[in-house]
Design an enzyme around this catalytic site. Structure first.
Site, PDB file in Angstrom:
ATOM      1  N   GLU A   1      43.923  63.271  82.020  1.00 38.76           N
ATOM      2  CA  GLU A   1      42.544  64.022  82.354  1.00 38.76           C
ATOM      3  C   GLU A   1      42.327  65.441  82.265  1.00 38.76           C
ATOM      4  O   GLU A   1      41.483  66.002  81.951  1.00 38.76           O
ATOM      5  CB  GLU A   1      41.737  63.472  83.740  1.00 38.76           C
ATOM      6  CG  GLU A   1      40.357  63.375  84.032  1.00 38.76           C
ATOM      7  CD  GLU A   1      39.920  63.158  85.552  1.00 38.76           C
ATOM      8  OE1 GLU A   1      40.821  62.801  86.069  1.00 38.76           O
ATOM      9  OE2 GLU A   1      38.924  63.340  85.552  1.00 38.76           O
TER      10      GLU A   1
ATOM     11  N   SER B   1      38.455  61.077  94.336  1.00 35.36           N
ATOM     12  CA  SER B   1      38.035  62.094  95.375  1.00 35.36           C
ATOM     13  C   SER B   1      37.392  61.622  96.430  1.00 35.36           C
ATOM     14  O   SER B   1      36.371  60.632  96.247  1.00 35.36           O
ATOM     15  CB  SER B   1      37.318  63.495  94.481  1.00 35.36           C
ATOM     16  OG  SER B   1      38.315  63.828  93.508  1.00 35.36           O
TER      17      SER B   1
END
Lengths: 375, 345
Positions: free
Chosen positions: A240, A124
């Site tokens: 995840e 990110s």
């Protein structure tokens, strides 16, 4: 159809239970106290050395090639013993297993699995959250190296990581998904600055920001070919989302068990609503355990992960937040009391509907990829 | 641990699905087609599914709770308007008491509110039968009640007559029309463990029915969202509608996992633990099913609030299955009780 233990499973459970009785690291919960993160490497290594971590992974990287259903037993027993959960890094292992060549796998996976080398994940960015493919960190070729420039955020465990799995743009002239490459970047070098992020419950060790300004990574540390970073990223983020990969069942079961003990000890102190919240937390946490049993059993057929991961992430989020509400109701907000653990558990639970892909994104994926609704 | 269904269990699911898809009601008006309903009832009678819990020679049931739950789920998905839950629970009581199979269509009587079986202290059951309801009673002439006897319970049967209750449009109820009479051939007195075990089966089967109802309701709403157009686009392309349906699907999937465990627990765990597994699953499934069916109504908009839309048939069936042996609240109390926590305050 059997939720019970096979003889092999019963044997593992007994061995594990005996080991845990003597090896509780006595750490606080990861969600409430930075001290957990200081003790986590030793806990990881102890679990691994005793043969209880990475059981389903290939022997070549330090695993035992056991069915992944053994991890459910691990989670159950960790919760029953009140120890910390298993480290949550299966998604990195799965990503590198699926996309890394033999050389990459051999160089890096044994260290991740054994806990001897610490890893973080640089995906990110401030302007690339849900829209991950919009990332702008660049990797420019310079001789045998690439030079990294950019800003990563929500980089968990970045403060003591040895390595970072970085997504960076290597080609600016192709559609955004196609110009991304993946690198294993050594963290201990000039040109990398790590900054802790203080979260709403006060913890500072879990999340961080990483700024790359001229850091170097050998071209041999690229996973896959140039421009093949996106498929790896999708493998990593989909794993995840999976509670079976993350091992969070034990975390939730442990909190619920502690809350139930409080209420049993002093039932008159709690009203109907507080008790009901605890009841729902018990139900939700058990639901997740059973759901993981279902998913990991499906893997015995060789069924890999798919869009169901988004279903599981949404279920896991409901569980974490129901447990958070029970903790808030029963532990209280800590007025006039220095112990605000319950409040921290509650506040931490709010992040579960964001981290690893927001609940809104997961719902989009369920709607489009499972229900087949039109775009 | 390996919770995959066996090939035989998959085959059972497929064969139930075939009957359901061939003869189940596809529209509200088909609920009033007696010819179709009779064919469906005959197909189910011929299949032997209502006897899955009948005793084989050693007294064990012919099939496990998992098989019975597989049937219940598919029947719920297809809104099957032929009895299954009632006859299955009756067969289980007869098996536990060592009594022969019922000769006619039989169901069970539940106490007012449906959350527990009727337990009569004596044959003069006028008071305890007040408000008692026979569930899933289409065509049933009698219903079983429990009679306190010898430190345990005996079975008694009571004649029932249909009533005009329209909660569940697929499974009508009935009320007692006589006084209970003990069954003639009972080999043994039912213990508290037997009643607990029977309750666990009932919870598992109602959970399975609710999972099926949720699957059917999600599919109905999903298909409508693909077809229905507003603002020049399918409403299923709008994120607000997509998220409603995604949440419904997720609730169904979580329910599926707890319901599967409850079905397995019926025969694999001791009665108290099987009951705890059933109660936990029922609390989850009952809460989920109401919301999922409400979502199906909402996605259909105005049409969803009309009698002709199947969405309310799913919702009504969910309300009935929730009430049988207790809904979310009653079963959450059972869960807390199992964890040593009273929920009285």
């Amino acid at each position: 159809m059997n939720f019970g233990d096979s003889p092999d499973e019963a044997e593992l459970r007994a061995r594990l239970r005996a080991w845990l009785a003597d090896n509780d690291p006595g750490l606080p919960a990861s969600s409430t106290d930075d001290a957990y993160w200081r003790g986590q490497p030793a806990w990881h290594q102890a679990l691994y050395d005793a043969g209880f971590f990475g059981m389903s992974w290939p022997k070549a990287i330090g695993g035992q090639e056991l069915p992944s259903v053994f991890d459910v037993i691990l989670d159950e027993e960790l919760a029953a013993a009140g120890t910390p959960p298993r480290p949550s890094l299966g998604y990195l292992v799965q990503g590198i297993l699926e996309h890394g060549n033999e050389d990459i796998q051999q160089r890096f996976l044994p260290g991740i699995v054994s806990g001897r080398e610490r890893w973080c994940q640089g995906f990110s960015e401030p302007d690339a959250g849900s829209d991950l493919a919009a990332l702008r960190t660049r990797a420019d070729r310079d001789g045998d190296d690439y030079v990294l420039t950019g800003h990563k955020v929500w980089t968990s465990y970045s403060d003591d990581a040895d390595w970072c799995l970085v997504l960076a743009r290597t080609d600016h002239d192709v559609p955004k998904h196609k110009g991304i490459s993946a690198f294993v970047v050594p963290m201990g070098q000039p040109g990398i600055e790590q900054r802790p992020l203080k979260m709403i419950n006060g913890i500072t060790k879990e999340f961080g920001e990483v700024i790359f300004d001229g850091a170097r990574v050998p071209a041999a540390n690229m996973i896959g070919a140039p421009g093949e970073g996106w498929p790896l990223a999708m493998t990593v983020v989909s794993h995840e989302r999976e509670p079976g990969e993350l091992g969070y069942v034990s975390r939730y079961k442990k909190v619920v068990k502690e809350l139930a003990t409080h209420v049993r000890a002093n039932p008159e102190a709690y009203d109907a609503e507080q008790t009901r919240d605890l009841g729902w937390a018990i139900v939700e946490a058990e639901m997740l355990r059973l759901h993981v049993c279902r998913r990991l059993s499906d893997r015995l057929d060789g069924v890999s992960h798919g869009p169901e991961g988004s279903v599981d992430k949404l279920l896991m989020t409901q569980v974490e937040q129901a447990v958070g509400h029970a903790a808030l109701g029963i532990g209280g907000t800590g007025h006039g009391d220095a112990d605000d653990t319950a409040l921290k558990v509650y506040l931490y639970s709010r992040a579960q509907s964001v981290m690893g892909g927001t609940s809104q994104i997961q719902r989009n994926l369920v709607a489009r990829r499972i229900l087949g609704l039109p775009a | 641990m390996d919770v995959r269904l066996s090939p035989e269990q998959h085959a059972l699911r497929d064969s139930v699905a075939q009957v359901v898809d061939r003869l189940g009601p596809k529209a509200v008006r088909q609920l009033d087609d007696p010819e179709r309903a009779a064919k469906l009832d005959a197909a189910i009678a011929a299949s032997g599914w209502r006897d899955l819990r009948a005793a084989e020679d050693g007294g064990q049931p012919l099939a496990s709770g998992v098989e019975a739950a597989i049937v219940a789920e598919e029947l719920g998905r297809g809104l099957v308007d032929a009895p299954f839950l009632g006859p299955t629970l009756s067969a289980e009581l007869r098996r536990l008491a060592g009594a022969p199979l019922a000769t006619g269509a039989e169901t069970v009587l539940l106490a007012r509110g449906l959350s527990s079986p009727v337990v009569a202290a004596a044959l003069d059951g006028a008071v305890v039968l007040d408000g008692a309801v026979a569930i899933d009673a289409e065509g049933a002439g009698t219903a079983l009640v429990l009679l306190a006897a010898g430190g345990g319970h005996m079975l008694a049967e009571v004649a029932v007559r249909p009533v005009d209750e329209r909660t569940d449009l697929t499974r009508p109820t009935a009320v007692p029309s006589g006084t209970p009479a003990p069954l003639a051939d009972q080999a043994r007195v039912l213990t508290d463990h037997d009643v607990t075990s029977w309750t666990a089966l009932g919870l598992a089967l109602t959970c399975a029915d609710l999972v099926g109802v949720m699957r059917g309701a999600v599919q109905l709403a999903r298909d409508y969202a693909v077809d229905r157009r507003q603002y020049g686009a399918a409403i299923g392309s709008f994120q607000a509608v997509q998220h409603l349906l995604a949440d419904a699907f997720v609730a169904m999937e979580g329910s599926r996992s707890v319901a599967l465990h409850a079905a397995w627990a019926v025969d694999a765990l001791p009665p108290d633990e099987a009951l705890a597994a059933g109660a936990l699953a029922k609390a989850y499934c009952a809460r989920a099913a109401r919301t999922v069916c409400e979502t199906a109504v909402q996605v259909h908009g105005g049409i969803g609030n009309t009698w002709e839309c199947l969405a309310h048939v799913f919702l009504r069936r969910a309300l009935m299955s929730s009430d049988v042996l207790g809904g979310a609240g009653a079963n959450l109390a059972r869960v807390l009780d199992h964890h040593g926590i009273g929920s009285s305050r």
